[in-house]
Design an enzyme around this catalytic site. Sequence first.
Site, PDB file in Angstrom:
ATOM      1  N   MET A  59       0.836  -1.214  -0.028  1.00 42.75           N
ATOM      2  CA  MET A  59       0.226   0.083  -0.010  1.00 42.75           C
ATOM      3  C   MET A  59       0.919   1.044  -0.055  1.00 42.75           C
ATOM      4  O   MET A  59       0.485   2.221   0.286  1.00 42.75           O
ATOM      5  CB  MET A  59      -1.051   0.097   1.140  1.00 42.75           C
ATOM      6  CG  MET A  59      -1.795  -1.144   1.196  1.00 42.75           C
ATOM      7  SD  MET A  59      -3.505  -0.977   2.196  1.00 42.75           S
ATOM      8  CE  MET A  59      -2.902  -0.821   3.770  1.00 42.75           C
ATOM      9  N   GLY A  60       2.165   1.137  -0.277  1.00 38.94           N
ATOM     10  CA  GLY A  60       3.128   2.392  -0.393  1.00 38.94           C
ATOM     11  C   GLY A  60       3.680   2.464   0.851  1.00 38.94           C
ATOM     12  O   GLY A  60       3.457   1.780   1.860  1.00 38.94           O
ATOM     13  N   ALA A  61       4.160   3.780   1.018  1.00 42.98           N
ATOM     14  CA  ALA A  61       5.048   4.103   2.306  1.00 42.98           C
ATOM     15  C   ALA A  61       5.880   3.413   2.569  1.00 42.98           C
ATOM     16  O   ALA A  61       6.024   2.653   3.759  1.00 42.98           O
ATOM     17  CB  ALA A  61       3.909   4.686   3.374  1.00 42.98           C
ATOM     18  N   LEU A  62       6.805   2.957   1.561  1.00 44.25           N
ATOM     19  CA  LEU A  62       7.661   1.883   1.312  1.00 44.25           C
ATOM     20  C   LEU A  62       8.770   2.055   2.645  1.00 44.25           C
ATOM     21  O   LEU A  62       9.271   3.095   2.917  1.00 44.25           O
ATOM     22  CB  LEU A  62       8.412   1.799   0.290  1.00 44.25           C
ATOM     23  CG  LEU A  62       7.667   1.630  -0.935  1.00 44.25           C
ATOM     24  CD1 LEU A  62       8.366   1.468  -2.382  1.00 44.25           C
ATOM     25  CD2 LEU A  62       6.603   0.260  -0.880  1.00 44.25           C
ATOM     26  N   HIS A  65       9.227  -3.630   3.318  1.00 42.88           N
ATOM     27  CA  HIS A  65       8.852  -3.997   2.136  1.00 42.88           C
ATOM     28  C   HIS A  65       9.894  -4.369   0.864  1.00 42.88           C
ATOM     29  O   HIS A  65       9.774  -4.998   0.124  1.00 42.88           O
ATOM     30  CB  HIS A  65       8.124  -2.825   1.378  1.00 42.88           C
ATOM     31  CG  HIS A  65       6.821  -2.166   1.978  1.00 42.88           C
ATOM     32  ND1 HIS A  65       6.741  -0.974   2.623  1.00 42.88           N
ATOM     33  CD2 HIS A  65       5.719  -2.802   2.160  1.00 42.88           C
ATOM     34  CE1 HIS A  65       5.298  -1.052   3.088  1.00 42.88           C
ATOM     35  NE2 HIS A  65       4.767  -1.972   2.793  1.00 42.88           N
ATOM     36  N   GLY A  91       4.552 -10.645   3.150  1.00 43.98           N
ATOM     37  CA  GLY A  91       5.105 -10.741   4.849  1.00 43.98           C
ATOM     38  C   GLY A  91       4.553 -11.258   5.720  1.00 43.98           C
ATOM     39  O   GLY A  91       3.328 -11.388   5.765  1.00 43.98           O
TER      40      GLY A  91
HETATM   41  P1  AMP Z   1       1.411  -3.002   3.457  1.00 44.00           P
HETATM   42  O1  AMP Z   1       2.062  -1.997   2.625  1.00 44.00           O
HETATM   43  O2  AMP Z   1       1.579  -2.742   4.879  1.00 44.00           O
HETATM   44  O3  AMP Z   1       0.218  -3.774   2.989  1.00 44.00           O
HETATM   45  O4  AMP Z   1       2.289  -4.212   3.155  1.00 44.00           O
HETATM   46  C1  AMP Z   1       2.695  -4.847   1.882  1.00 44.00           C
HETATM   47  C2  AMP Z   1       3.472  -6.584   2.190  1.00 44.00           C
HETATM   48  O5  AMP Z   1       4.699  -6.100   3.039  1.00 44.00           O
HETATM   49  C3  AMP Z   1       2.732  -7.400   2.966  1.00 44.00           C
HETATM   50  O6  AMP Z   1       2.953  -8.520   2.319  1.00 44.00           O
HETATM   51  C4  AMP Z   1       3.295  -6.903   4.332  1.00 44.00           C
HETATM   52  O7  AMP Z   1       3.128  -8.534   5.383  1.00 44.00           O
HETATM   53  C5  AMP Z   1       4.679  -6.846   4.011  1.00 44.00           C
HETATM   54  N1  AMP Z   1       5.400  -5.960   5.534  1.00 44.00           N
HETATM   55  C6  AMP Z   1       4.969  -5.203   5.948  1.00 44.00           C
HETATM   56  N2  AMP Z   1       5.764  -4.789   7.020  1.00 44.00           N
HETATM   57  C7  AMP Z   1       6.533  -5.571   7.030  1.00 44.00           C
HETATM   58  C8  AMP Z   1       7.594  -6.128   7.813  1.00 44.00           C
HETATM   59  N3  AMP Z   1       7.872  -5.309   8.975  1.00 44.00           N
HETATM   60  N4  AMP Z   1       8.493  -7.124   7.698  1.00 44.00           N
HETATM   61  C9  AMP Z   1       8.169  -7.723   6.729  1.00 44.00           C
HETATM   62  N5  AMP Z   1       7.098  -7.638   5.882  1.00 44.00           N
HETATM   63  C10 AMP Z   1       6.230  -6.544   5.925  1.00 44.00           C
END
Ligand code: AMP
Length: 283
Positions: free
Chosen positions: A30-33, A37, A147
């Site tokens: 969802m960004g805000a990398l 990520h 993740g």
């Molecule tokens: P999000 O942008 O939060 O929807 O996350 C996108 C992907 O990054 C998902 O598969 C999450 O599980 C993974 N993710 C987010 N935070 C972490 C983290 N701290 N460690 C590993 N993977 C992550």
Amino acid sequence: MQIITEPGQMQSIAEKLRLNRQCIGVVMTMGALHEGHLSLVKLAQQTAGTIILTIFVNPTQFGVNEDLHQYPRPFENDVALAKAAGVDFLFAPEAEGIYPEHYQTTVACSEVTKVFEGEKRPDHFKGVATIVTKLFNITKPHIAVFGEKDAQQLAVIRRVVQDLNMDIKVIEAPIVREQSGLAVSSRNIYLSIEERDAATILYKAIGHAKKRVAEPEYNLAAIAEEIEEMINSTPGCRSDYAGFVDEATYEPVETAETGKEYRLLLAMYSGTVRLIDNAKIRA
Ligand code: AMP
């Protein structure tokens, strides 16, 4: 790195890549990398020659009182990070391109979405299952990295991929944590210094659970209660849920059996910020 916003264009690029026998890896965000990520991208690069990173703040997975409109969208910074990480295609569609007028189809997965995060956030996993399916159809990946940070989400995605016979290898990436143990998250920027400090109770709670199970204590319900107490007695913190599921089925479990694997699922508020975490624990 090429930036694509039109689903149709992304789809025809993916089709060409496949015809050229490229192995496509997708990482959906969802960004805000952040580091979490980027660790997914690195893992995808170990298997796939072409990496598609998607950025889409999916409105259908947010509840009415959730943070859809406040969700951080630092797009320029994300572009720079994705480029530096060696991403080949950044797919960042608009909501209208993904859910055009008259859109009416959803993907719903049942049992695994009924407990814990699914119980607290009705329809959240329906939104997730639907957008992940759509992004699979648009990016046509051979492999997809998700993740472990969102463990129940990963369980839902594995179910969808298996149940709908999707020919995609799902790879799980370990949780990236800050030095304090706090799992890295796009939502951590909402935390004040005090709230961030208090939020480390989540990782301490995981440590407590691991220690108790290792003793061995088989009463997982009692351990979950201890954890909720730890969280609720931390100033500014409130537990939303804590409990164990069978790692294979995601059914809630109250009593452990020797040798079996369980997943501890946790959600709490630090101030008004909702945080989730989890750990795999073997009895
Ligand atoms: P999000 O942008 O939060 O929807 O996350 C996108 C992907 O990054 C998902 O598969 C999450 O599980 C993974 N993710 C987010 N935070 C972490 C983290 N701290 N460690 C590993 N993977 C992550």
